[in-house]
Motif scaffolding. Structure first.
Motif, PDB file in Angstrom:
ATOM      1  N   UNK A  14       0.079  13.914 -30.014  1.00 15.56           N
ATOM      2  CA  UNK A  14       1.071  14.736 -30.569  1.00 15.56           C
ATOM      3  C   UNK A  14       1.246  16.088 -30.034  1.00 15.56           C
ATOM      4  N   UNK A  15       0.022  16.624 -29.133  1.00 11.01           N
ATOM      5  CA  UNK A  15       0.236  17.719 -28.360  1.00 11.01           C
ATOM      6  C   UNK A  15       1.361  17.662 -27.309  1.00 11.01           C
ATOM      7  N   UNK A  16       1.289  16.520 -26.577  1.00 12.59           N
ATOM      8  CA  UNK A  16       2.148  16.285 -25.318  1.00 12.59           C
ATOM      9  C   UNK A  16       3.685  16.388 -26.003  1.00 12.59           C
ATOM     10  N   UNK A  17       3.743  15.441 -27.081  1.00 10.65           N
ATOM     11  CA  UNK A  17       5.141  15.476 -27.549  1.00 10.65           C
ATOM     12  C   UNK A  17       5.648  16.609 -28.171  1.00 10.65           C
ATOM     13  N   UNK A  18       4.657  17.511 -28.629  1.00  7.04           N
ATOM     14  CA  UNK A  18       5.399  19.105 -29.217  1.00  7.04           C
ATOM     15  C   UNK A  18       5.584  19.882 -27.947  1.00  7.04           C
ATOM     16  N   UNK A  19       4.762  19.755 -26.754  1.00  3.24           N
ATOM     17  CA  UNK A  19       4.991  20.544 -25.594  1.00  3.24           C
ATOM     18  C   UNK A  19       6.328  20.221 -25.109  1.00  3.24           C
ATOM     19  N   UNK A  20       6.566  18.783 -24.794  1.00  4.06           N
ATOM     20  CA  UNK A  20       7.823  18.367 -24.593  1.00  4.06           C
ATOM     21  C   UNK A  20       9.057  18.852 -25.176  1.00  4.06           C
ATOM     22  N   UNK A  21       9.086  18.723 -26.630  1.00  2.00           N
ATOM     23  CA  UNK A  21      10.086  19.009 -27.529  1.00  2.00           C
ATOM     24  C   UNK A  21      10.261  20.552 -27.622  1.00  2.00           C
ATOM     25  N   UNK A  22       9.394  21.309 -27.558  1.00  2.00           N
ATOM     26  CA  UNK A  22       9.417  22.805 -27.384  1.00  2.00           C
ATOM     27  C   UNK A  22       9.978  23.195 -26.191  1.00  2.00           C
ATOM     28  N   UNK A  23      10.169  22.645 -25.287  1.00  2.00           N
ATOM     29  CA  UNK A  23      10.690  22.985 -23.754  1.00  2.00           C
ATOM     30  C   UNK A  23       9.919  24.052 -22.957  1.00  2.00           C
ATOM     31  N   UNK A  24       8.489  24.018 -23.554  1.00  2.00           N
ATOM     32  CA  UNK A  24       7.609  24.942 -22.559  1.00  2.00           C
ATOM     33  C   UNK A  24       6.822  24.362 -21.530  1.00  2.00           C
ATOM     34  N   UNK A  25       6.736  24.897 -20.469  1.00  2.00           N
ATOM     35  CA  UNK A  25       5.739  24.260 -19.332  1.00  2.00           C
ATOM     36  C   UNK A  25       4.240  24.569 -19.815  1.00  2.00           C
ATOM     37  N   UNK A  26       3.566  23.885 -19.199  1.00  2.00           N
ATOM     38  CA  UNK A  26       1.889  24.384 -19.398  1.00  2.00           C
ATOM     39  C   UNK A  26       1.874  25.654 -18.817  1.00  2.00           C
ATOM     40  N   UNK A  27       2.499  26.027 -17.776  1.00  2.61           N
ATOM     41  CA  UNK A  27       2.089  27.410 -17.130  1.00  2.61           C
ATOM     42  C   UNK A  27       2.589  28.593 -18.187  1.00  2.61           C
ATOM     43  N   UNK A  28       3.687  28.344 -18.939  1.00  2.00           N
ATOM     44  CA  UNK A  28       4.457  29.254 -19.856  1.00  2.00           C
ATOM     45  C   UNK A  28       3.519  29.292 -21.019  1.00  2.00           C
ATOM     46  N   UNK A  29       3.016  28.113 -21.488  1.00  2.00           N
ATOM     47  CA  UNK A  29       2.163  27.912 -22.706  1.00  2.00           C
ATOM     48  C   UNK A  29       1.135  28.844 -22.476  1.00  2.00           C
ATOM     49  N   UNK A  30       0.514  28.700 -21.248  1.00  2.00           N
ATOM     50  CA  UNK A  30      -0.921  29.455 -20.922  1.00  2.00           C
ATOM     51  C   UNK A  30      -0.593  30.782 -20.951  1.00  2.00           C
ATOM     52  N   UNK A  34      -2.483  33.776 -23.333  1.00  2.00           N
ATOM     53  CA  UNK A  34      -2.934  35.037 -22.883  1.00  2.00           C
ATOM     54  C   UNK A  34      -2.438  36.242 -23.634  1.00  2.00           C
ATOM     55  N   UNK A  35      -1.079  36.264 -23.714  1.00  2.00           N
ATOM     56  CA  UNK A  35      -0.358  37.392 -24.312  1.00  2.00           C
ATOM     57  C   UNK A  35      -0.828  37.533 -25.636  1.00  2.00           C
ATOM     58  N   UNK A  36      -1.297  36.311 -26.473  1.00  2.00           N
ATOM     59  CA  UNK A  36      -1.745  36.635 -27.714  1.00  2.00           C
ATOM     60  C   UNK A  36      -3.256  36.882 -28.091  1.00  2.00           C
ATOM     61  N   UNK A  37      -3.961  37.050 -26.952  1.00  2.00           N
ATOM     62  CA  UNK A  37      -5.230  37.262 -26.919  1.00  2.00           C
ATOM     63  C   UNK A  37      -6.173  36.013 -26.932  1.00  2.00           C
ATOM     64  N   UNK A  38      -5.813  34.870 -26.925  1.00  2.00           N
ATOM     65  CA  UNK A  38      -6.520  33.517 -27.013  1.00  2.00           C
ATOM     66  C   UNK A  38      -6.101  32.833 -25.716  1.00  2.00           C
ATOM     67  N   UNK A  39      -6.551  33.433 -24.553  1.00  2.00           N
ATOM     68  CA  UNK A  39      -6.310  32.455 -23.193  1.00  2.00           C
ATOM     69  C   UNK A  39      -7.049  31.272 -23.092  1.00  2.00           C
ATOM     70  N   UNK A  59     -13.309  29.661 -30.119  1.00  2.00           N
ATOM     71  CA  UNK A  59     -12.297  30.238 -29.478  1.00  2.00           C
ATOM     72  C   UNK A  59     -11.051  29.430 -28.993  1.00  2.00           C
ATOM     73  N   UNK A  60     -11.591  28.035 -28.645  1.00  2.00           N
ATOM     74  CA  UNK A  60     -10.366  27.237 -28.592  1.00  2.00           C
ATOM     75  C   UNK A  60      -9.622  26.816 -29.680  1.00  2.00           C
ATOM     76  N   UNK A  61     -10.524  26.831 -30.888  1.00  2.00           N
ATOM     77  CA  UNK A  61      -9.500  26.391 -32.170  1.00  2.00           C
ATOM     78  C   UNK A  61      -8.690  27.547 -32.719  1.00  2.00           C
ATOM     79  N   UNK A  62      -9.062  28.892 -32.398  1.00  2.00           N
ATOM     80  CA  UNK A  62      -8.432  29.991 -32.598  1.00  2.00           C
ATOM     81  C   UNK A  62      -7.299  29.770 -31.481  1.00  2.00           C
ATOM     82  N   UNK A  63      -7.192  29.447 -30.235  1.00  4.58           N
ATOM     83  CA  UNK A  63      -6.040  29.434 -29.349  1.00  4.58           C
ATOM     84  C   UNK A  63      -5.186  28.073 -30.080  1.00  4.58           C
ATOM     85  N   UNK A  64      -5.805  27.099 -30.393  1.00  4.64           N
ATOM     86  CA  UNK A  64      -4.955  25.921 -30.923  1.00  4.64           C
ATOM     87  C   UNK A  64      -3.938  26.137 -32.051  1.00  4.64           C
ATOM     88  N   UNK A  65      -4.555  27.330 -32.926  1.00  6.66           N
ATOM     89  CA  UNK A  65      -3.702  27.947 -33.836  1.00  6.66           C
ATOM     90  C   UNK A  65      -2.193  28.503 -33.382  1.00  6.66           C
TER      91      UNK A  65
END
Length: 300
Positions: A14-30, A34-39, A59-65
């Motif tokens: 599901x995560x892989x499909x959502x990233x692909x559908x959202x058009x974000x690269x992993x670099x950009x998502x990371x 970081x900008x939102x304070x959940x690196x 901290x990982x679950x906060x980032x997942x949100x």
């Protein structure tokens, strides 16, 4: 016995499909996290989408949100797919999450500037099965040979390179040069004169298929070694199945003391070593977690 592929998991898919559908690269998502304070490191995001690990700590679950928000998903859409947390403890063997690519370096901003010209996105898709470092110290107490042999396994189709970061013994020395020896060639190179670091892409002889292994060798050379060497250190941000390091000294320049060391999660461990009949100290480690490993010595 052969290694089996990581089984498909609903959360990872599901995560892989959502990233692909959202058009974000992993670099950009990371970067957005970081900008939102959940690196979350690029390597960890890759582990999440491949099914090799999942967010469990607070901290990982906060980032997942935030991942759900950034990908335009309803709150809890990915979280509800998480498997029950694995048992933790000394007796439980689990794959350690990789540390952030810049974390081991004293100047993370300098590291980020340096690697901007190379492609480090494939590094976390390579499992380090075996790494062997051979260091030869000459009669002038400087490093004359730094050769590394690695056996790597691709965890997805299309992997064709590995980025190596090297640095000199002293800011006064010329920047080191990476020289391919076996089954690899040089790609792009990014240098940072201020930190004395060089990032070099090693291109494999062909593009790897998933689960395919490759054996590569390279050397790191300094045109004019000027400084005495006091250690050799490997900074590993990803697990390594087995790591062998050898430091061979010239008979005319033998050290007074030699130790092996490791620094994982801020805890340093040191153990004395002895030279063998070829004036060589070696250390072997299995199932390395991300951290620093090496041998250091003092001169008479």
């Amino acid at each position: 016995m052969t290694d089996e592929p990581v089984p498909a998991r609903p959360f990872a898919e599901a995560l892989r499909s959502a990233i692909h559908a959202g058009g974000l690269t992993l670099d950009r998502l990371a970067e957005r996290l970081r900008e939102r304070g959940t690196p979350v490191s690029l390597a960890t995001l890759s582990y999440w989408q491949s099914g090799r690990s999942q967010p469990e700590r607070p901290q990982s679950l906060a980032a997942l949100a935030n991942v759900e928000r950034l990908l335009g998903l309803p709150a809890g859409e990915l979280g509800k797919l998480l498997e029950s947390p694995k048992p933790r403890g000394r007796t439980v063997h689990r794959l350690p999450e990789p540390i952030d690519s810049a974390a081991p370096w004293s100047d993370p901003e300098g590291f980020d500037r340096m690697v901007v010209g190379v492609d480090i996105s494939q590094d976390n898709q390579l499992t380090r099965l075996s790494v062997h470092d051979l260091i030869v110290v000459g009669p002038d107490r400087a490093k004359h040979v730094q050769r590394t042999r690695q056996v790597l396994r691709a965890e997805q189709d299309g992997v064709d390179r590995l980025v190596i970061v090297a640095w000199g013994e002293s800011p006064d020395e010329p920047l080191p040069e990476l020289v391919p020896v076996r089954n690899c060639s040089i790609g792009r190179i990014s240098r940072d004169e201020r930190t004395g670091q060089v990032a070099t892409e090693l291109l494999f002889g062909h593009t790897l298929a998933k689960r395919e292994t490759v054996l590569i060798e390279h050397e790191i050379r300094c045109p004019e070694p000027l400084s005495q060497a006091y250690d050799h250190e490997r900074v590993s941000r990803l697990p390594v199945r087995d790591y062998l390091i050898e430091v061979r000294f010239d008979p005319a320049a033998l050290p007074a003391h030699v130790v092996r060391f490791s620094d994982v999660d801020g805890k340093e461990r040191v153990k004395a070593l002895t030279l063998d009949s070829t004036h060589t100290a070696h250390a072997l480690a299995m199932d390395l977690e991300p951290g620093r490993y090496g041998i250091r010595w003092s001169w008479r």
